[in-house]
Scaffold this motif. Structure first.
Motif, PDB file in Angstrom:
ATOM      1  N   HIS A 131      58.180  17.851  55.243  1.00  0.00           N
ATOM      2  CA  HIS A 131      57.139  18.752  55.746  1.00  0.00           C
ATOM      3  C   HIS A 131      56.050  17.953  56.439  1.00  0.00           C
ATOM      4  N   LEU A 132      55.680  16.805  55.875  1.00  0.00           N
ATOM      5  CA  LEU A 132      54.654  15.960  56.484  1.00  0.00           C
ATOM      6  C   LEU A 132      55.113  15.445  57.842  1.00  0.00           C
ATOM      7  N   VAL A 133      56.413  15.181  57.991  1.00  0.00           N
ATOM      8  CA  VAL A 133      56.966  14.816  59.297  1.00  0.00           C
ATOM      9  C   VAL A 133      56.698  15.926  60.302  1.00  0.00           C
ATOM     10  N   ALA A 134      56.997  17.170  59.917  1.00  0.00           N
ATOM     11  CA  ALA A 134      56.771  18.304  60.815  1.00  0.00           C
ATOM     12  C   ALA A 134      55.282  18.512  61.080  1.00  0.00           C
ATOM     13  N   ALA A 135      54.460  18.316  60.060  1.00  0.00           N
ATOM     14  CA  ALA A 135      53.019  18.519  60.217  1.00  0.00           C
ATOM     15  C   ALA A 135      52.423  17.537  61.218  1.00  0.00           C
TER      16      ALA A 135
END
Length: 318
Positions: free
Chosen positions: A175-179
């Motif tokens: 999710h942090l990658v996408a964020a």
């Protein structure tokens, strides 16, 4: 041995073990972790609990002072760098399974690895008190943005091409990658120094079994519309989102395959070069651990993908 003597021995051993166990995560010898914030950490919790390391050193909790640890490439340096985001539901960090072990693989391929120990808990969307909790400020995203700027600031020193800086993450780290792939046009904190004037956009992104992306993940399974692959409102994909690699198992019962599918659909609609791999078996949190399933060969897929997008040179003989 008498019972009092045995009791004394066990208590003494417990005390020695507690003293030997570190209270703050440390990298292996030869590597130094450094704070990513030079002074006060933005949006810091007022009274954070002390950082804790699990007995087996597999996970850490209560990170309030985020750090990065740089792992230099082994052998030939490709000039590529990858910032690694371990998973843990934004409650803890799996620093070996989805951290140091990933760095060992990357550095063996000539890639500089930057392992980010980002803030947890309550630093991103998580499960709290039986409900999905979204913090007012996603401080893990602040840490990720800051680290990408720092990597580019030190590019010459670390022999990194500032145009070949990517990210990889697992589970919540996915999710942090996408964020960070969709929030790079401005910092989510007041700029601190020159590093914050450099781009926070990853040049490529790799997310494995990501979570917290599908808009309907918290709805009742019996009634939710699983044909609607809408993204969470905090993820805004545009044509400027970096090329992305996604991988997940269909029997992942922690973060369902809809997470990757929702992100893939949004990336495709925006015209972002994207590669998606789904496997029937694999479950969740498999990392790089050995296994007999086809999904366990995912590192070779990533390496080939990095060649196709021009980050790594084509394999010899091709």
């Amino acid at each position: 041995m008498t019972k009092p003597t045995l009791l004394f021995f066990l208590l003494a051993f417990a005390c020695i073990s507690a003293q030997a166990r570190p209270t703050v995560w440390r990298p292996s010898p030869g590597h130094m972790q450094v704070p990513i914030w030079p002074g006060k950490v933005p949006d810091a919790l007022p009274h954070p609990a002390p950082e804790a390391v699990a007995a087996d050193w597999a996970k850490i909790t209560n990170v309030s002072r985020p750090t990065m640890t740089v792992y230099a490439p082994a052998g030939s340096n490709t000039g590529v760098a990858v910032v690694v985001f371990p998973g843990g539901g934004y409650r803890m960090l799996a620093m070996d399974l989805e951290g140091t072990e990933i760095c060992d693989w990357l550095t063996s391929r000539g890639i500089t690895c930057v392992l980010l120990k980002y803030r947890v808990p309550d630093s991103g969307p998580t499960w709290k008190d039986g409900h999905r909790y979204y913090p007012k400020v996603q401080t893990a995203l602040q840490d990720a943005q800051r680290t990408l700027g720092l990597v580019r600031q030190h590019a010459a020193q670390w022999h990194v091409d500032p145009h070949k800086v990517g990210v990889t993450g697992f589970s919540a780290g996915g999710h942090l990658v996408a964020a960070v792939s969709t929030h790079f046009d401005r910092r989510t904190y007041p700029p601190v120094d020159a590093a914050d004037r450099l781009s926070a956009r990853p040049d490529f992104a790799i997310a494995l079994y990501p979570g917290h992306l599908w808009a309907h993940e918290d709805e009742d399974r019996a009634t939710r519309d699983e044909t609607d692959l809408a993204l969470r409102a905090d993820i805004h994909v545009t044509a400027a989102t970096p090329p992305t690699f996604l991988l997940q198992a269909e029997d992942d019962h922690v973060d369902g395959v809809e997470q990757s599918l929702a992100y893939y659909v949004a990336l495709q609609k925006a015209g972002v070069p994207t590669e998606l791999h789904l496997y029937a078996q694999g479950g969740h949190a498999f990392g790089l651990r050995p296994g007999k399933l086809p999904i366990n060969r995912w590192p070779a897929l990533v390496e080939q993908w990095l060649r196709t997008i021009g980050m790594l040179r084509p394999a010899q003989g091709r």
